[in-house]
Design a protein around this motif. Structure first.
Motif, mmCIF file in Angstrom:
data_model
loop_
_atom_site.group_PDB
_atom_site.id
_atom_site.type_symbol
_atom_site.label_atom_id
_atom_site.label_comp_id
_atom_site.label_asym_id
_atom_site.label_seq_id
_atom_site.Cartn_x
_atom_site.Cartn_y
_atom_site.Cartn_z
ATOM 1 N N GLU A 175 0.852 -1.192 0.000
ATOM 2 C CA GLU A 175 0.000 0.000 0.000
ATOM 3 C C GLU A 175 0.884 1.238 0.000
ATOM 4 O OE1 GLU A 175 -2.600 -0.166 3.273
ATOM 5 O OE2 GLU A 175 -3.641 -1.988 2.574
ATOM 6 N N VAL A 176 0.575 2.185 -0.892
ATOM 7 C CA VAL A 176 1.322 3.426 -0.988
ATOM 8 C C VAL A 176 0.711 4.426 -0.002
ATOM 9 C CG1 VAL A 176 2.121 5.267 -2.528
ATOM 10 C CG2 VAL A 176 1.747 2.947 -3.398
ATOM 11 N N SER A 177 1.581 5.066 0.717
ATOM 12 C CA SER A 177 1.111 6.016 1.732
ATOM 13 C C SER A 177 0.541 7.266 1.065
ATOM 14 C CB SER A 177 2.258 6.387 2.674
ATOM 15 O OG SER A 177 3.317 6.984 1.936
ATOM 16 N N PRO A 178 -0.361 7.979 1.710
ATOM 17 C CA PRO A 178 -0.902 9.215 1.108
ATOM 18 C C PRO A 178 0.159 10.281 0.871
ATOM 19 C CG PRO A 178 -2.298 8.439 2.887
ATOM 20 C CD PRO A 178 -1.076 7.594 2.940
ATOM 21 N N ALA A 180 3.279 9.812 -0.046
ATOM 22 C CA ALA A 180 3.993 9.484 -1.271
ATOM 23 C C ALA A 180 3.155 9.784 -2.497
ATOM 24 C CB ALA A 180 4.385 8.006 -1.262
ATOM 25 N N LYS A 181 1.834 9.689 -2.343
ATOM 26 C CA LYS A 181 0.968 9.997 -3.467
ATOM 27 C C LYS A 181 0.953 11.498 -3.764
ATOM 28 C CE LYS A 181 -2.132 6.045 -2.711
ATOM 29 N NZ LYS A 181 -3.527 5.633 -2.382
ATOM 30 N N ARG A 182 1.029 12.333 -2.727
ATOM 31 C CA ARG A 182 0.941 13.775 -2.918
ATOM 32 C C ARG A 182 2.308 14.421 -3.144
ATOM 33 N NH1 ARG A 182 -2.789 13.124 1.423
ATOM 34 N NH2 ARG A 182 -1.139 13.722 2.892
#
Length: 315
Positions: A175-178, A180-182
């Motif tokens: 699961e990609v952390s929020p 890392a997404k932003r």
């Protein structure tokens, strides 16, 4: 030749009995005034005749020796005896030493084995052998069912736990952390993420090592100086340089029609075998060479070059 006085020749006696027989013979007296005969040459000397008893004894000894030699020869001539344990080789592989067994009265061939053969024919008895269980399910005794395990057995029956710091393998699905997404990438990361151009990797002007070094525009428009142009010219051959002579070349008519002189024909003729001298010494200097005197030109050539002459330093 000096005169030799003839003295009676005596031979050594053969045995003791012969001495006794000789002593019994009467001795002859010799006169003192009688002179002995003289012999002019040694070949005219003849020994006195021997007694008949010497001849008989020699004949007897020769007979005994010949008899013993004949007996020895007869012994050696006899063939060597064959030992009793000797066994002759078989005439063929299929040659049998004895007749094969025949069937008995019942029509069956009976082979009688010895006691030792009968013992070896018995099968081997296993030592404390236990066969495998016929099935994985077998009855359990009642005492084993009602038996209570001790604390030590309960402790040994527990499975072994993993190390406290043991980390299991990471799963392929993460699961990609929020955060890392932003996140926003920098300019350097974007430049590195771009794929490499094909022209940079497989350029047409690359060197033998696979590297691409493009020529700058300034180098293309540059003009060479006179010195560089003179250095760029190829080195010329010497004025007296001659190329290699070809393998095939035309022969002059004069060389083809030329006739060798007598001296050349004499030198071209191989040396005959009869002219070879075995006693020729190549290190022997002839007299003409010893008396020869060198010409002024030879004396001039023998002198070393002045530039190579170095005077010796005084100690």
């Amino acid at each position: 030749m000096s005169e030799i006085a003839a003295t009676p020749t005596t031979f050594p006696p053969i045995d003791r009995g012969y001495k006794q027989a000789e002593s019994e013979q009467p001795k002859k007296r010799r006169s003192k005034n009688k002179k002995l005969p003289k012999i002019e040459h040694y070949k005219t000397f003849k020994p006195p005749e021997r007694d008949y008893r010497d001849t008989e004894l020699e004949k007897f000894s020769t007979f005994i020796s010949s008899y013993t030699e004949e007996r020895r020869i007869e012994t050696l001539a006899k063939p060597k005896r064959v030992p009793s344990e000797f066994q002759d080789d078989r005439r063929s592989v299929y040659w049998i030493e004895s007749n094969p067994p025949t069937p008995g009265p019942n029509g069956v061939t009976v082979i009688v084995a010895t006691k030792r053969v009968s013992e070896l024919a018995q099968h081997r008895i296993p030592h404390q052998y236990k066969a495998d269980r016929p099935s994985p399910i077998w009855p359990v005794k009642q005492t084993a069912i009602e038996q209570e395990a001790s604390e030590r057995i309960h402790q040994l029956s527990m499975h072994k736990n993993a190390h406290p710091q043991h980390a299991y393998d990471r799963t392929a699905y993460i699961e990609v952390s929020p955060g890392a997404k932003r996140a926003a990438s920098t300019e350097r990361i974007e430049m590195l993420s771009r794929p490499k151009m094909r022209q940079d990797r497989f350029g047409m002007d690359e060197t033998e090592w696979g590297q691409y070094f493009p020529v700058s525009e300034g180098a293309k428009k540059a003009t060479a100086s006179g010195r560089i142009e003179s250095l760029a010219e190829s080195k010329r051959y010497h004025a007296m340089f001659q190329n290699e002579k070809p393998v095939q070349w035309p022969v002059d008519d004069g060389a083809m029609k030329a006739i060798a002189s007598l001296e050349i024909q004499k030198l071209a003729r191989p040396r005959s075998r009869t002219m070879i001298k075995d006693d020729y010494d190549p290190y022997k200097v002839p007299l003409a060479a010893r008396r020869a005197r060198a010409t002024p030109r030879l004396d001039e050539l023998c002198v070393p070059l002045p530039r190579k002459c170095r005077p010796k330093k005084a100690a």
